[in-house]
Scaffold this active site. Sequence first.
Site, PDB file in Angstrom:
ATOM      1  N   TRP A 105      -2.145  21.273  23.648  1.00 62.81           N
ATOM      2  CA  TRP A 105      -0.792  20.733  23.443  1.00 62.81           C
ATOM      3  C   TRP A 105      -0.450  19.882  24.647  1.00 62.81           C
ATOM      4  O   TRP A 105      -0.367  20.385  25.766  1.00 62.81           O
ATOM      5  CB  TRP A 105       0.251  21.847  23.299  1.00 62.81           C
ATOM      6  CG  TRP A 105       1.606  21.235  23.097  1.00 62.81           C
ATOM      7  CD1 TRP A 105       2.499  20.858  24.061  1.00 62.81           C
ATOM      8  CD2 TRP A 105       2.186  20.856  21.846  1.00 62.81           C
ATOM      9  NE1 TRP A 105       3.600  20.273  23.503  1.00 62.81           N
ATOM     10  CE2 TRP A 105       3.434  20.258  22.141  1.00 62.81           C
ATOM     11  CE3 TRP A 105       1.787  20.955  20.515  1.00 62.81           C
ATOM     12  CZ2 TRP A 105       4.281  19.765  21.149  1.00 62.81           C
ATOM     13  CZ3 TRP A 105       2.637  20.467  19.534  1.00 62.81           C
ATOM     14  CH2 TRP A 105       3.865  19.889  19.853  1.00 62.81           C
ATOM     15  N   TYR A 164      -0.112  28.958  27.533  1.00 63.56           N
ATOM     16  CA  TYR A 164       0.742  28.218  28.462  1.00 63.56           C
ATOM     17  C   TYR A 164       2.187  28.668  28.286  1.00 63.56           C
ATOM     18  O   TYR A 164       2.501  29.486  27.419  1.00 63.56           O
ATOM     19  CB  TYR A 164       0.628  26.713  28.219  1.00 63.56           C
ATOM     20  CG  TYR A 164       0.534  26.328  26.760  1.00 63.56           C
ATOM     21  CD1 TYR A 164       1.651  26.289  25.939  1.00 63.56           C
ATOM     22  CD2 TYR A 164      -0.701  26.033  26.194  1.00 63.56           C
ATOM     23  CE1 TYR A 164       1.562  25.954  24.605  1.00 63.56           C
ATOM     24  CE2 TYR A 164      -0.808  25.695  24.845  1.00 63.56           C
ATOM     25  CZ  TYR A 164       0.324  25.654  24.062  1.00 63.56           C
ATOM     26  OH  TYR A 164       0.224  25.331  22.723  1.00 63.56           O
ATOM     27  N   ASP A 165       3.075  28.139  29.136  1.00 62.44           N
ATOM     28  CA  ASP A 165       4.485  28.554  29.143  1.00 62.44           C
ATOM     29  C   ASP A 165       4.638  30.032  29.448  1.00 62.44           C
ATOM     30  O   ASP A 165       5.587  30.674  28.987  1.00 62.44           O
ATOM     31  CB  ASP A 165       5.186  28.218  27.827  1.00 62.44           C
ATOM     32  CG  ASP A 165       5.362  26.729  27.616  1.00 62.44           C
ATOM     33  OD1 ASP A 165       5.295  25.988  28.609  1.00 62.44           O
ATOM     34  OD2 ASP A 165       5.552  26.304  26.476  1.00 62.44           O
ATOM     35  N   GLU A 169       7.540  30.527  14.636  1.00 61.47           N
ATOM     36  CA  GLU A 169       7.852  31.055  15.962  1.00 61.47           C
ATOM     37  C   GLU A 169       9.236  31.712  15.974  1.00 61.47           C
ATOM     38  O   GLU A 169      10.223  31.030  16.142  1.00 61.47           O
ATOM     39  CB  GLU A 169       7.794  29.937  16.990  1.00 61.47           C
ATOM     40  CG  GLU A 169       6.444  29.231  16.995  1.00 61.47           C
ATOM     41  CD  GLU A 169       6.362  28.124  18.010  1.00 61.47           C
ATOM     42  OE1 GLU A 169       7.089  28.149  19.025  1.00 61.47           O
ATOM     43  OE2 GLU A 169       5.571  27.200  17.799  1.00 61.47           O
ATOM     44  N   GLN A 173       0.832  -1.205   0.000  1.00 55.22           N
ATOM     45  CA  GLN A 173       0.000   0.000   0.000  1.00 55.22           C
ATOM     46  C   GLN A 173       0.865   1.254   0.000  1.00 55.22           C
ATOM     47  O   GLN A 173       1.874   1.328   0.699  1.00 55.22           O
ATOM     48  CB  GLN A 173      -0.964  -0.012   1.185  1.00 55.22           C
ATOM     49  CG  GLN A 173      -0.314   0.087   2.542  1.00 55.22           C
ATOM     50  CD  GLN A 173      -1.303  -0.178   3.679  1.00 55.22           C
ATOM     51  OE1 GLN A 173      -1.879  -1.262   3.762  1.00 55.22           O
ATOM     52  NE2 GLN A 173      -1.510   0.820   4.540  1.00 55.22           N
ATOM     53  N   GLY A 202       6.297  24.070  10.903  1.00 51.11           N
ATOM     54  CA  GLY A 202       7.261  24.837  11.680  1.00 51.11           C
ATOM     55  C   GLY A 202       7.481  24.299  13.068  1.00 51.11           C
ATOM     56  O   GLY A 202       8.179  23.322  13.272  1.00 51.11           O
ATOM     57  N   GLY A 203       6.877  24.973  14.058  1.00 48.49           N
ATOM     58  CA  GLY A 203       7.176  24.641  15.440  1.00 48.49           C
ATOM     59  C   GLY A 203       8.432  25.351  15.894  1.00 48.49           C
ATOM     60  O   GLY A 203       9.086  26.073  15.133  1.00 48.49           O
ATOM     61  N   TRP A 204       8.780  25.170  17.149  1.00 49.79           N
ATOM     62  CA  TRP A 204       9.918  25.887  17.723  1.00 49.79           C
ATOM     63  C   TRP A 204      11.214  25.621  16.970  1.00 49.79           C
ATOM     64  O   TRP A 204      11.928  26.538  16.565  1.00 49.79           O
ATOM     65  CB  TRP A 204      10.078  25.505  19.190  1.00 49.79           C
ATOM     66  CG  TRP A 204      11.178  26.232  19.873  1.00 49.79           C
ATOM     67  CD1 TRP A 204      12.423  25.754  20.186  1.00 49.79           C
ATOM     68  CD2 TRP A 204      11.172  27.605  20.297  1.00 49.79           C
ATOM     69  NE1 TRP A 204      13.176  26.726  20.786  1.00 49.79           N
ATOM     70  CE2 TRP A 204      12.431  27.869  20.869  1.00 49.79           C
ATOM     71  CE3 TRP A 204      10.223  28.615  20.248  1.00 49.79           C
ATOM     72  CZ2 TRP A 204      12.759  29.119  21.388  1.00 49.79           C
ATOM     73  CZ3 TRP A 204      10.541  29.858  20.779  1.00 49.79           C
ATOM     74  CH2 TRP A 204      11.802  30.095  21.328  1.00 49.79           C
TER      75      TRP A 204
END
Length: 450
Positions: free
Chosen positions: A428, A289-290, A211, A127, A153-155
């Site tokens: 998250w 958050y954070d 970010e 597959q 993306g992301g950090w």
Amino acid sequence: MRRRTFVRTAVAACSLSLLAALAPAASAGTNASAPAAAGQSHGGPSYKRVGYFTQWGVYGRDFQVQDMDTSGQAAKLTHINYAFGNVNAEGRCFTGNIPGEADAWADYARPLDAENSVDGVADTAEQPLAGNFNQLRELKAKHPGLKVMISLGGWSWSTHFSDAARTPASRKAFVSSCIDLYIKGNLPVDGARGGAGAAAGLFDGIDLDWEWPGSAGDTDTVYRPEDKRNFTALVHEFRTQLDTYAKTQKKRKHYELSAFVPTAPEKIDAGFEVHKIMRDFDFVNLQGYDFHVSGEKTTAQQSALFARNDFSVDQTVRDWQRRGAPARKLVVGMPFYGQGWTGVTGGGDGLNQPATAPAPATWAAGYEDYKALKKLADAGTYTVHRDRRGGHAWLFDGTTLWTYDDPQVLRTKSSYIRDRGLGGAMFWSLDGDTANGELMTAVDRGLSRR
């Protein structure tokens, strides 16, 4: 390798300065109160419930796509954000098997057996689509209306966003590459896997996790003053190309466009022309958050609903609204983990006291999943403290402190979302919840007024 999104921490091979990043309970039944179909509410406004599924969570954490189904999370979600897609130095979306850069094996090559498959059928060697992508496709088939977004993306993977967004030509090429790879589903060939259209129809939109435009992020992430206007242009390019592609399909649909956006006012002002970008976004996920992190020398709240002279969810909402964001497009981020410190001195309940180091934890010092923190609370060795006016909670045993959200806190935040006419809640990340989806159920019931 852990791709972080503003200190969304777990197993990390890449280093991160938490301080630099900061610059910017009811019982839960597995299927109780589940909507008939994802995206439907229980007789009231339809609130978004957006959960991040982490690509790398299938390894050490052993959190599989199937677990979103058996926990009851999938029945309560409207959107799953798949974390993450990467951008290369040429400003293109790409994938492959490149340590620290891409993991096509997890995405679409890894075969799953019947026991770990959503539909109970083992993958075959022939597959073209396997791995997380195929399981997400099966999950959508089981839960009509559930949408899957690719989060870019992301950090750690925002490195090349500024370059990709710099000129009209670079923006056009960047967006085209992302649509080709994820929306059209034209995956690189990996043995029997991949090929033209292999993942077609899986992703229902794109989530931008840059970010941060116009201000510092990870140590190798490029940023420029002109990122602010370039981000606006990039968002519009995504909206234009997604709409254009939708018109070519026999079955017309709307491809959604969202983003993860910061809480710090200086980061908002450095990178976001709010009133302009909100025209093209379907919604944005607010950092909830954070607000304080375990790399700091003093314990503090990480996700308070209200706080005087400090970051808070309410401050974030009001700052985005004052700059032109409509309430209905603001989705409040909620943590399924806690930030922790050890070596806490000063007595009292431990909050706002000196600490010597991030607290020991399962995956990374100073970061622990809710399901692990729940066990600490249930064992009785930690005392649960609450700031009811501020809308946050923490655990303290006299030496170690964890600030986190439990079902009681999340119900309060859900009421806030309803009262303010906001767009919904984001989480998250889903792998931090309990096996029966305790946190997800608390939010679902809170948003449904039950």
